[in-house]
Design an enzyme around this catalytic site. Structure first.
Site, PDB file in Angstrom:
ATOM      1  N   GLU A  30       0.819  -1.219   0.000  1.00  0.00           N
ATOM      2  CA  GLU A  30       0.000   0.000   0.000  1.00  0.00           C
ATOM      3  C   GLU A  30       0.849   1.263   0.000  1.00  0.00           C
ATOM      4  OE1 GLU A  30      -2.983  -0.073   3.052  1.00  0.00           O
ATOM      5  OE2 GLU A  30      -3.914  -1.871   2.226  1.00  0.00           O
ATOM      6  N   LYS A  77     -15.862  -1.533   3.922  1.00  0.00           N
ATOM      7  CA  LYS A  77     -15.215  -1.840   2.641  1.00  0.00           C
ATOM      8  C   LYS A  77     -16.298  -2.355   1.689  1.00  0.00           C
ATOM      9  CE  LYS A  77     -10.695  -3.463   4.366  1.00  0.00           C
ATOM     10  NZ  LYS A  77     -10.029  -4.678   4.897  1.00  0.00           N
ATOM     11  N   LYS A  87      -9.600   5.588   5.167  1.00  0.00           N
ATOM     12  CA  LYS A  87      -8.323   4.853   5.201  1.00  0.00           C
ATOM     13  C   LYS A  87      -8.023   4.342   3.797  1.00  0.00           C
ATOM     14  CE  LYS A  87      -6.489   0.557   7.119  1.00  0.00           C
ATOM     15  NZ  LYS A  87      -6.896  -0.800   7.528  1.00  0.00           N
TER      16      LYS A  87
END
Ligand code: 2PG
Ligand code: MG
Length: 435
Positions: free
Chosen positions: A211, A343, A394
Site C-alpha cells: 500500500e 469496505k 483509510k
C-alpha cells in the site's frame, strides 16, 4: 421513474489492479432527455488479508494468471446482471441492489461474485449522479454532506502486505490536530518523508510494501511503533497532540482459537498475554485507533480489550465485522468494538454497506471507509465517506498513484465545499462507554 435514469446498457471490462492482478470494471449507461448517453463507471479492489466471512470475490481458478482472472464475473455482469437490470431505474439504488442480491440468491454472493455485483452497484450510483449533474457525494448525501473525513494514512506497511516481515499490518498516522484535510495531508507528507529518512540512516530503506508504506525492516513489532513516534517528532509535530498513531494489527492473520503467534518475535501468546502486550503498547505510545487487535474468531478477546481500553481508544472491527450489519449488531451487544471498517467489496452492494454503517451509528459507533490493499484509480470511497458523513477514511500510504488518486480527490472535494466544509477532527474517533 424519470426516463433520464433508466438503464440502457451495462458493460464490463477486465482491468488491472495495483498489484498487477486482474479486476473488474463496469459501466452503466443511461440516456439524458436529449438522448445523449450518460455513463457511470466503477471498478473493484481486492484484499490480501481477508476476513473469512467476506462476500466472495469470484476468480476463475486454474493456472492462467495464477487463477485470478475474472472472466466468469465479467460474463455475469454482461449476461445475467445486464438482462435483469436493463430498463431499471439507476436512481433507485435500494431497488437495484435488492435485485442484485435476489438474483445472486446466496448469502455471500458465491454465485455471481461480489466483484460482479459491486462493480454494477457502484457504477449505477455514478450514473445516477451524473444524470443529475452532481458529484457522487452530493448525490448520496445532498446538502448535508459536508463532513470531510479524518484520514488514517499508512507510514509503514507490514503483515500480509510485506511478506509477513513484521506481524502488525498497518502503522498509520492520524493528524488529529490538523484544521482541515489539506493540512492533514501536508503534515502526513512530512512524517512520511521523515520516516523514510530515519530508515535510510540505519540502512533499512528497502522500498515500499503493497500500500506504499515503507518496507518494515524492524527487529520487533514495537520497533515500528518507536520509529513512528520518532518520525512524527522529527517532522516537527507533537506525538499524540498534533499527529497520533493508528494501527491495523490484522490479528486474524496470526491468531486463531485464542492463541497469537508472532512470527517476527518467534513466540506464541495466549489471548490474555497477547491483550496485555497490546495494552502495554496503548499505554506507551500515542495510539488513538486500533483495528483488528484480535482475530476474527475472538469476539470475547475484543470485548475484553474494549473493557480495558475502549473508553480511551477507538477499537475497529474489520475482519471481525466484514461490513455486515448483523455482525455489527452482535458485536455491539457484546461491547466488543466501537468502530466499523466499511469496505464496499466485503458485501458487494452499496446498500448493504450502508446498512452496516446505519447499524454502527445506531450503536453509537464511529466508522471508517476503507480501501483494499489491491486498488485501482477509482475514487468512489472518498465520495462515500463524505456523502454518508462517516467521518474517517483509510486508503493506505502517502505514495503510489492508486492511493494518491484518493487523497487528491479528497482535496478537491474539500475545496469544492469551501466554507461549508467541516473537518472531522479527533471528535469523530470511536469511544466505548467507560466502565
Ligand atoms: C485492511 C486492508 C487495508 P486488505 O486489512 O484493512 O489495509 O487490507 O485489503 O489486504 O484486507
Ligand atoms: Mg484491516
Amino acid at each position: 421513474m424519470s426516463a433520464a435514469t433508466r438503464i440502457r446498457a451495462i458493460h464490463a471490462r477486465r482491468i488491472w489492479d495495483s498489484r498487477g492482478r486482474p479486476t473488474l470494471e463496469a459501466e452503466v449507461v443511461l440516456a439524458d432527455a436529449a438522448g445523449v448517453a450518460v455513463t457511470g463507471r466503477a471498478s473493484v479492489p481486492a484484499g490480501a488479508s481477508r476476513g473469512t466471512r467476506e462476500a466472495l470475490e469470484l476468480r476463475d481458478g486454474g493456472t492462467r494468471l495464477g487463477g485470478l482472472d475474472v472472466q466468469r464475473a465479467l460474463a455475469h455482469v454482461e449476461g445475467e446482471i445486464a438482462q435483469a437490470l436493463l430498463g431499471a431505474d439507476a436512481a433507485d439504488q435500494a431497488g437495484l441492489d435488492a435485485r442484485l442480491v435476489a438474483l445472486d440468491g446466496t448469502p455471500a454472493k458465491t454465485r455471481l461474485g461480489a466483484n460482479a455485483t459491486l462493480a454494477v452497484s457502484l457504477a449505477a450510483a455514478h450514473a445516477a449522479a451524473a444524470a443529475q449533474g452532481l458529484p457522487l457525494y452530493r448525490w448520496l448525501g445532498g446538502d448535508a454532506a459536508t463532513l470531510v473525513p479524518l484520514p488514517q494514512i499508512q507510514i509503514f506497511g507490514g503483515g500480509a502486505h510485506a511478506g509477513r516481515r513484521v506481524d502488525i499490518q498497518d502503522f498509520m498516522v492520524v493528524a488529529t490536530g490538523a484544521c482541515g484535510f489539506a493540512q492533514a495531508l501536508e503534515w502526513t507528507a512530512e512524517v512520511y518523508r521523515a520516516a523514510g529518512a530515519l530508515m535510510a540512516e540505519r540502512g533499512a530503506l528497502h522500498g515500499v510494501a503493497d500500500e506504499g508504506g515503507w518496507w518494515p525492516d524492524f527487529a520487533t513489532n514495537e520497533q515500528g511503533l518507536e520509529t513512528l513516534v520518532r518520525a512524527i517528532e522529527r517532522a516537527g509535530f507533537v506525538p499524540g497532540e498534533q499527529v497520533a498513531i493508528a494501527l491495523d494489527v490484522a490479528a486474524s492473520e496470526f491468531g486463531r482459537a485464542g492463541r497469537y503467534r508472532l512470527g517476527l518475535e518467534r513466540r506464541e501468546l495466549a489471548r490474555d498475554a497477547w491483550i496485555e502486550l497490546v495494552l502495554g503498547w496503548l499505554d506507551r505510545y500515542p495510539v488513538v485507533s486500533i483495528e483488528d487487535p484480535l482475530a476474527e474468531d475472538d469476539l470475547e478477546g475484543f470485548a475484553q480489550l474494549a473493557r480495558a481500553a475502549g473508553a480511551r481508544v477507538q477499537i475497529v472491527g474489520d475482519d471481525l465485522l466484514v461490513s455486515d450489519a448483523a455482525l455489527v449488531r452482535a458485536a455491539a451487544a457484546r461491547g466488543a468494538a466501537n468502530c466499523v471498517l466499511l469496505k464496499p467489496n466485503q458485501r458487494g452492494t452499496l446498500s448493504e454497506l450502508r446498512t452496516a454503517w446505519d447499524a454502527a451509528r445506531a450503536a453509537g459507533w464511529a466508522g471508517i471507509v476503507s480501501a483494499r490493499s489491491g486498488e485501482t484509480e477509482d475514487t468512489s470511497i472518498v465520495h462515500l465517506a463524505l456523502g454518508w458523513g462517516v467521518g474517517q477514511l483509510k486508503v493506505g500510504a502517502f505514495a503510489r498513484g492508486e492511493r494518491m488518486a484518493k487523497w487528491n480527490e479528497g482535496l478537491r472535494l474539500e475545496q469544492a465545499l469551501g466554507a461549508r466544509a467541516r473537518f472531522a477532527g479527533r471528535s469523530v474517533l470511536g469511544r466505548s462507554a467507560a466502565g
